[in-house]
Write an enzyme that holds these catalytic residues in place. Structure first.
Site, short mmCIF file in Angstrom:
data_model
loop_
_atom_site.label_atom_id
_atom_site.label_comp_id
_atom_site.label_asym_id
_atom_site.label_seq_id
_atom_site.Cartn_x
_atom_site.Cartn_y
_atom_site.Cartn_z
N ASP A 187 0.85 -1.19 0.00
CA ASP A 187 0.00 0.00 0.00
C ASP A 187 0.89 1.24 0.00
OD1 ASP A 187 -2.17 -1.73 0.44
OD2 ASP A 187 -1.87 -1.61 2.62
N ASP A 202 0.32 7.70 8.12
CA ASP A 202 0.66 6.29 8.41
C ASP A 202 2.01 6.25 9.11
OD1 ASP A 202 -1.38 4.77 7.21
OD2 ASP A 202 -0.45 4.89 5.23
N GLU A 254 2.12 -2.91 10.44
CA GLU A 254 1.86 -2.91 9.01
C GLU A 254 2.95 -2.14 8.27
OE1 GLU A 254 -1.53 -0.75 7.52
OE2 GLU A 254 -1.63 -2.01 5.74
N GLU A 255 3.53 -1.18 8.94
CA GLU A 255 4.47 -0.29 8.28
C GLU A 255 5.92 -0.79 8.29
OE1 GLU A 255 3.01 1.92 6.56
OE2 GLU A 255 1.07 1.64 7.56
N ASP A 289 -1.75 -2.10 13.50
CA ASP A 289 -1.91 -1.31 12.28
C ASP A 289 -2.10 0.12 12.79
OD1 ASP A 289 -2.55 0.00 10.00
OD2 ASP A 289 -4.05 -1.43 9.30
N LEU A 343 -2.41 3.08 11.55
CA LEU A 343 -3.46 3.92 10.96
C LEU A 343 -4.11 3.17 9.81
CD1 LEU A 343 -4.40 6.62 11.97
CD2 LEU A 343 -3.23 7.69 10.09
N ASP A 344 -5.25 2.58 10.11
CA ASP A 344 -5.95 1.80 9.09
C ASP A 344 -6.96 2.67 8.36
OD1 ASP A 344 -6.56 -0.94 8.02
OD2 ASP A 344 -8.55 -0.29 8.66
N GLU A 356 -4.89 -6.84 11.65
CA GLU A 356 -6.23 -6.32 11.39
C GLU A 356 -7.28 -7.31 11.90
OE1 GLU A 356 -6.01 -3.42 7.58
OE2 GLU A 356 -5.73 -5.51 7.05
P1 AFP Z 1 -5.62 1.32 3.65
O1 AFP Z 1 -5.16 1.52 5.09
O2 AFP Z 1 -4.51 1.04 2.72
O3 AFP Z 1 -6.54 2.39 3.20
O4 AFP Z 1 -6.47 -0.04 3.64
C1 AFP Z 1 -7.62 -0.08 4.34
C2 AFP Z 1 -8.16 -1.49 4.38
O5 AFP Z 1 -7.18 -2.42 4.73
C3 AFP Z 1 -9.36 -1.58 5.33
O6 AFP Z 1 -9.40 -0.58 6.30
C4 AFP Z 1 -10.54 -1.45 4.42
O7 AFP Z 1 -11.67 -2.07 4.93
C5 AFP Z 1 -10.07 -2.06 3.16
O8 AFP Z 1 -8.67 -1.86 3.13
C6 AFP Z 1 -10.72 -1.42 1.99
O9 AFP Z 1 -10.24 -2.03 0.85
P2 AFP Z 1 -10.92 -1.75 -0.57
O10 AFP Z 1 -10.63 -0.34 -0.92
O11 AFP Z 1 -10.26 -2.75 -1.47
O12 AFP Z 1 -12.39 -2.00 -0.43
#
Ligand code: AFP
Length: 348
Positions: A82, A88, A111-112, A130, A132-133, A289
């Protein structure tokens, strides 16, 4: 006429409507409940306080992000591929620093970071986080979160960290939770004795117990899945999503796991991130997660599965392992995974 201070119509301090009680502060709650924990040495309590402190700092930065140069990408990718956002990286630094200073954690998996980070070798705990998710939502002012899992190390304190310390199953977590940076900021966690939610009071700089003993409704009417990927869903997932539509369920998908999870925990619902053509193992990470949310949801009476197996029983082979994730109200998750059993029994 002189009034007696013992007059029975005088409201008690606890029930006074003039100054409604703001509730139990997180610190006091942790201290009061410390004895429930099998290893009641105070170390886990300190670790939870360290997480709370770091989350306050991150909360401050998330709230200011539009005003100072904290939005946007740093131009690199994390281990999971990502794109890393500035927040993050910053959240990772804040949590790592707080946990390093606390001294209770021997190894941190984030995650980082590509591999685990050695902190204090004398520490008794391993933490997966994680920081900052949902970071793709930062720039557009949508809720984001922090997710954490805490394990007790298996090798003796003071010796080098081993795989048995790091690659533990979700069922071995001793505590887990999340912070939701939303319309208000909340810390929700479990130590295996139910789930409690705390809301941050920014003017006092403290979390207060706002959601004691949280329970997830056994049924719900919300389904959360990224239907943009529907063409690459497997047949059981397609069939279950169709079932949700036939039932006139409501579709809700923020794209921030913590926010989607929290809403469904409160209202009843199911969140699904299945295996897709793009992510054949699923997209979400088991260790930092899914395991934490699976522990929370089970403690609240809900359920978490990868479609075949209870998430907390899935064997961990590598740090950044991905998984399909079905999590939410018990009856809804059972119904969703029954579509998998139907396919399996046809192919037997
Ligand atoms: P990011 O932290 O890279 O934005 O990812 C977020 C995530 O892991 C989770 O929080 C979401 O539910 C999921 O990805 C969303 O993924 P999609 O954009 O593929 O639906």
């Amino acid at each position: 006429m002189q009034r007696s201070i013992n007059n029975s119509s005088t409201p008690s301090i606890e029930s006074s409507r003039i100054a409604a009680s703001i509730g139990t502060a997180l610190d006091r709650f942790i201290k009061n409940n410390q004895a429930q924990f099998q290893y009641a040495s105070g170390e886990l309590s300190q670790l939870l306080r360290d997480i709370a402190l770091a989350s306050k700092v991150v909360n401050r930065e998330v709230n200011k992000a539009g005003l100072i140069d904290l939005m946007g990408a740093v131009g690199s990718q994390n281990m999971a591929g990502d794109e890393q956002q500035k927040l993050d990286v910053l959240a990772n630094i804040r949590f790592t620093r707080a946990l390093a200073k606390g001294g209770e954690v021997c190894a941190l998996i984030s995650e980082e970071s590509d591999s685990f980070v050695d902190l204090n070798n004398a520490g008794q705990y391993v933490i997966a986080i994680d920081p900052l998710d949902g970071s793709s939502n930062i720039d557009v002012n949508v809720s984001i979160g922090t997710i954490f899992s805490i394990y007790r190390r298996k090798s003796p304190a003071g010796t080098p960290i081993q795989d048995i310390d790091i690659l533990q199953k979700g069922s071995e977590q001793v505590a887990a939770g999340y912070v939701l940076y939303g319309s208000s900021t909340m810390l929700v966690y479990t130590t295996g004795h139910g789930v409690n939610g705390f809301t941050y009071e920014p003017t006092l700089g403290e979390y207060f117990l706002s959601h004691p003993n949280m329970k997830m409704p056994e049924d719900g009417k919300i389904y959360s899945v990224n239907e943009g990927s529907a063409n690459s869903f497997t047949e059981p997932v397609k069939a279950y999503v169709q079932f949700c539509k036939d039932q006139n369920y409501t579709a809700r998908y923020i794209g921030s796991l913590v926010a989607d999870f929290h809403r469904n925990l409160m209202k009843g619902g199911i969140y699904i991130y299945p295996a897709t053509a793009k992510d054949p193992q699923g997209k979400l990470r088991l260790m930092y997660e899914c395991n934490a949310l699976a522990f929370v949801v089970e403690q609240a009476g809900g359920m978490a599965s990868n479609g075949m197996e209870r998430i907390l029983n899935v064997r961990l082979k590598e740090l950044h392992q991905r998984t399909a994730f079905y999590v939410g109200s018990k009856n809804m998750v059972e119904k969703a995974i029954s579509y998998w059993s139907a396919v399996e029994s046809k192919t037997d």
